[in-house]
Design a protein around this motif. Structure first.
Motif, mmCIF file in Angstrom:
data_model
loop_
_atom_site.group_PDB
_atom_site.id
_atom_site.type_symbol
_atom_site.label_atom_id
_atom_site.label_comp_id
_atom_site.label_asym_id
_atom_site.label_seq_id
_atom_site.Cartn_x
_atom_site.Cartn_y
_atom_site.Cartn_z
ATOM 1 N N ALA A 42 0.832 -1.207 0.000
ATOM 2 C CA ALA A 42 0.000 0.000 0.000
ATOM 3 C C ALA A 42 0.868 1.260 0.000
ATOM 4 O O ALA A 42 0.540 2.237 -0.677
ATOM 5 C CB ALA A 42 -0.930 0.000 1.208
ATOM 6 N N GLY A 43 1.977 1.227 0.722
ATOM 7 C CA GLY A 43 2.888 2.376 0.750
ATOM 8 C C GLY A 43 3.487 2.669 -0.613
ATOM 9 O O GLY A 43 3.596 3.829 -1.027
ATOM 10 N N VAL A 44 3.874 1.614 -1.322
ATOM 11 C CA VAL A 44 4.414 1.792 -2.682
ATOM 12 C C VAL A 44 3.321 2.318 -3.599
ATOM 13 O O VAL A 44 3.528 3.269 -4.363
ATOM 14 C CB VAL A 44 5.018 0.474 -3.216
ATOM 15 N N ARG A 45 2.136 1.723 -3.539
ATOM 16 C CA ARG A 45 1.040 2.158 -4.408
ATOM 17 C C ARG A 45 0.605 3.588 -4.120
ATOM 18 O O ARG A 45 0.162 4.288 -5.023
ATOM 19 C CB ARG A 45 -0.139 1.203 -4.278
ATOM 20 N N ALA A 46 0.742 4.029 -2.864
ATOM 21 C CA ALA A 46 0.356 5.392 -2.493
ATOM 22 C C ALA A 46 1.463 6.399 -2.788
ATOM 23 O O ALA A 46 1.264 7.605 -2.626
ATOM 24 C CB ALA A 46 -0.002 5.439 -1.006
ATOM 25 N N GLY A 47 2.624 5.913 -3.215
ATOM 26 C CA GLY A 47 3.727 6.805 -3.546
ATOM 27 C C GLY A 47 4.544 7.256 -2.345
ATOM 28 O O GLY A 47 5.352 8.177 -2.454
ATOM 29 N N LEU A 48 4.374 6.594 -1.193
ATOM 30 C CA LEU A 48 5.142 6.956 -0.009
ATOM 31 C C LEU A 48 6.594 6.502 -0.123
ATOM 32 O O LEU A 48 7.484 7.095 0.476
ATOM 33 C CB LEU A 48 4.527 6.335 1.252
ATOM 34 N N ILE A 49 6.809 5.434 -0.876
ATOM 35 C CA ILE A 49 8.130 4.840 -1.032
ATOM 36 C C ILE A 49 8.154 4.141 -2.393
ATOM 37 O O ILE A 49 7.131 3.628 -2.848
ATOM 38 C CB ILE A 49 8.408 3.854 0.136
ATOM 39 N N SER A 50 9.293 4.144 -3.045
ATOM 40 C CA SER A 50 9.394 3.473 -4.341
ATOM 41 C C SER A 50 9.635 1.975 -4.127
ATOM 42 O O SER A 50 10.020 1.549 -3.033
ATOM 43 C CB SER A 50 10.549 4.056 -5.165
ATOM 44 N N ILE A 51 9.418 1.201 -5.173
ATOM 45 C CA ILE A 51 9.689 -0.238 -5.087
ATOM 46 C C ILE A 51 11.154 -0.465 -4.729
ATOM 47 O O ILE A 51 11.462 -1.281 -3.864
ATOM 48 C CB ILE A 51 9.348 -0.954 -6.415
ATOM 49 N N GLU A 52 12.040 0.273 -5.365
ATOM 50 C CA GLU A 52 13.470 0.106 -5.111
ATOM 51 C C GLU A 52 13.815 0.425 -3.661
ATOM 52 O O GLU A 52 14.572 -0.306 -3.013
ATOM 53 C CB GLU A 52 14.293 0.997 -6.058
#
Length: 103
Positions: A42-52
């Protein structure tokens, strides 16, 4: 006898939506329960953190993170249960028809 606190069940990734990077599991997390996996996705999808960044922060491979995303997309949060993963993979696999004659 004290009653245990009862929490509502999480049925969708929206239930685990972190509002800031501080809501994500701590760096170096090693024990991955459903809720923590869902929070990272959810954090990645919300743009809080990148996949990398997520993969580096949690020592994950990109393939492992993407498998969490696929599991959520296909089966909801229950797809993140490691004890049931084989059942879900079996459902997803298309079995070839048996062409042998039946007696």
């Amino acid at each position: 006898m004290a009653m245990a606190e009862i929490r509502p069940a999480q049925n969708s990734i929206g239930d685990a939506l972190p509002k800031s990077i501080d809501d994500l599991p701590p760096p170096g997390t090693r024990r991955w329960v459903i809720r923590r996996k869902a929070e990272v996705v959810a954090g990645v999808r919300a743009g809080l953190i990148s996949i990398e960044e997520a993969c580096k922060r949690y020592s994950l491979s990109v393939e492992e993170f993407l498998s969490w995303q696929r599991a959520i997309d296909r089966h909801g949060l229950r797809g993140l249960r490691t004890t049931r993963i084989q059942d879900y993979r079996t459902i997803d696999r298309v079995e070839p028809e048996d062409e042998s004659p039946r007696s």
